[in-house]
Scaffold this active site. Structure first.
Site, short mmCIF file in Angstrom:
data_model
loop_
_atom_site.label_atom_id
_atom_site.label_comp_id
_atom_site.label_asym_id
_atom_site.label_seq_id
_atom_site.Cartn_x
_atom_site.Cartn_y
_atom_site.Cartn_z
N ARG A 99 -38.28 -12.98 -0.86
CA ARG A 99 -39.46 -13.84 -0.67
C ARG A 99 -39.14 -15.26 -1.13
NH1 ARG A 99 -45.27 -11.53 -2.55
NH2 ARG A 99 -45.54 -13.70 -3.16
N ARG B 101 -59.13 -16.38 -6.00
CA ARG B 101 -58.17 -16.93 -6.95
C ARG B 101 -58.69 -18.19 -7.61
NH1 ARG B 101 -53.35 -14.66 -4.48
NH2 ARG B 101 -51.43 -15.30 -5.49
N ARG C 194 -46.07 -20.40 -10.39
CA ARG C 194 -47.16 -19.51 -9.96
C ARG C 194 -47.89 -18.94 -11.17
NH1 ARG C 194 -43.80 -15.67 -6.58
NH2 ARG C 194 -45.69 -14.42 -6.34
N ARG D 96 -37.53 -8.42 -7.44
CA ARG D 96 -38.11 -8.41 -6.09
C ARG D 96 -37.45 -9.47 -5.20
NH1 ARG D 96 -44.49 -9.28 -5.38
NH2 ARG D 96 -43.96 -11.49 -5.43
N LYS E 157 -49.94 -5.86 -8.28
CA LYS E 157 -51.19 -5.76 -7.51
C LYS E 157 -50.96 -5.14 -6.13
CE LYS E 157 -52.33 -10.14 -7.55
NZ LYS E 157 -51.22 -10.72 -8.32
P1 AMP Z 1 -49.54 -13.25 -3.32
O1 AMP Z 1 -48.94 -12.39 -2.28
O2 AMP Z 1 -50.91 -12.81 -3.71
O3 AMP Z 1 -48.63 -13.45 -4.50
O4 AMP Z 1 -49.73 -14.71 -2.67
C1 AMP Z 1 -48.62 -15.47 -2.23
C2 AMP Z 1 -49.05 -16.91 -1.98
O5 AMP Z 1 -50.03 -16.95 -0.95
C3 AMP Z 1 -49.70 -17.60 -3.17
O6 AMP Z 1 -48.75 -18.14 -4.08
C4 AMP Z 1 -50.52 -18.68 -2.47
O7 AMP Z 1 -49.69 -19.74 -2.03
C5 AMP Z 1 -51.01 -17.94 -1.22
N1 AMP Z 1 -52.30 -17.26 -1.50
C6 AMP Z 1 -52.54 -15.92 -1.50
N2 AMP Z 1 -53.82 -15.65 -1.77
C7 AMP Z 1 -54.42 -16.86 -1.96
C8 AMP Z 1 -55.76 -17.27 -2.29
N3 AMP Z 1 -56.74 -16.36 -2.49
N4 AMP Z 1 -55.99 -18.59 -2.40
C9 AMP Z 1 -55.03 -19.50 -2.21
N5 AMP Z 1 -53.76 -19.19 -1.93
C10 AMP Z 1 -53.45 -17.88 -1.79
#
Ligand code: AMP
Length: 199
Positions: free
Chosen positions: A134, A89, A145, A128, A14
């Site tokens: 990360r 989400r 996740r 990654r 994404k």
């Molecule tokens: P991502 O970079 O999209 O994989 O997001 C990394 C982490 O940020 C996720 O595992 C959540 O802990 C938090 N996060 C990102 N976007 C959201 C969202 N829309 N709602 C809740 N937590 C989020």
């Protein structure tokens, strides 16, 4: 004016696609994950609250996330459209986004679902983890996740599907090939690149 949303499991690409698509459509890519990570890095109050959830691979509570995205969508650069990456989400976040857009007389033009096999995304995220370090890319957290995605986020595809705005794209393959699949599917829906990108 193009309002897009990218949805898909962690590791589907994404973030990478969001950067390309933002450039092609001339709109900002807005990633809640990136916003949370920069808050953690800068030690803000929001970052401090979000960190434990992120490290565990859980969603940050909706109250924090909704407030953050409302502020971001009010910024000047988002008035001519945007690409949301990683938001909404949860169904609560969909309700929040719906209300926000309705209050601005707007709606999403398309929801791009990136489809990828779970074992492939686990392997991608393992790579990654080595490259970017990360804290939520360890194998156990990645698997969690994926579960959180299946339970809380995958159901949103049905919600948007019932509105007829979902395009499902095979996320496997070269980055440019996936981008081309997305832009091709969007052209079919009348969504075209910004002027700078037109031949
Ligand atoms: P991502 O970079 O999209 O994989 O997001 C990394 C982490 O940020 C996720 O595992 C959540 O802990 C938090 N996060 C990102 N976007 C959201 C969202 N829309 N709602 C809740 N937590 C989020």
């Amino acid at each position: 004016m193009t309002r897009l949303l990218l949805i898909g499991p962690p590791g589907a690409g994404k973030g990478t696609q969001a950067v390309h698509l933002a450039e092609i459509y001339g709109i900002p890519a807005i990633s809640t994950g990136d916003i949370f990570r920069s808050n953690v890095k800068n030690g803000t109050e929001l970052g401090t609250k979000a960190k434990a959830f992120m490290d565990a691979g859980d969603n940050v509570p909706d109250s924090l996330t909704n407030a953050l995205i409302r502020d971001r969508l009010e910024d000047d650069d988002a008035q001519e459209g945007f690409l949301l990456d990683g938001y909404p989400r949860t169904t609560d976040q969909v309700r929040e986004l719906d209300a926000f857009l309705a209050s601005h007389g707007a709606a999403l033009d398309a929801v791009v679902e990136l489809e990828a096999d779970p074992e492939v995304v686990v392997a991608r995220l393992r790579k990654r983890a080595l490259e970017q370090g990360r804290s939520d890319d360890t194998e156990a957290v990645v698997r969690h996740r994926l579960e959180v995605y299946a339970e809380q986020t995958a159901p949103l595809i049905k919600v948007y599907g019932s509105r007829g705005v979902v395009v499902t794209i095979d996320a496997l393959g070269e980055i440019d090939a996936v981008t081309a699949r997305i832009t091709g599917a969007l052209v079919d829906r009348g969504i075209v690149a910004a002027d700078a990108f037109k031949p």
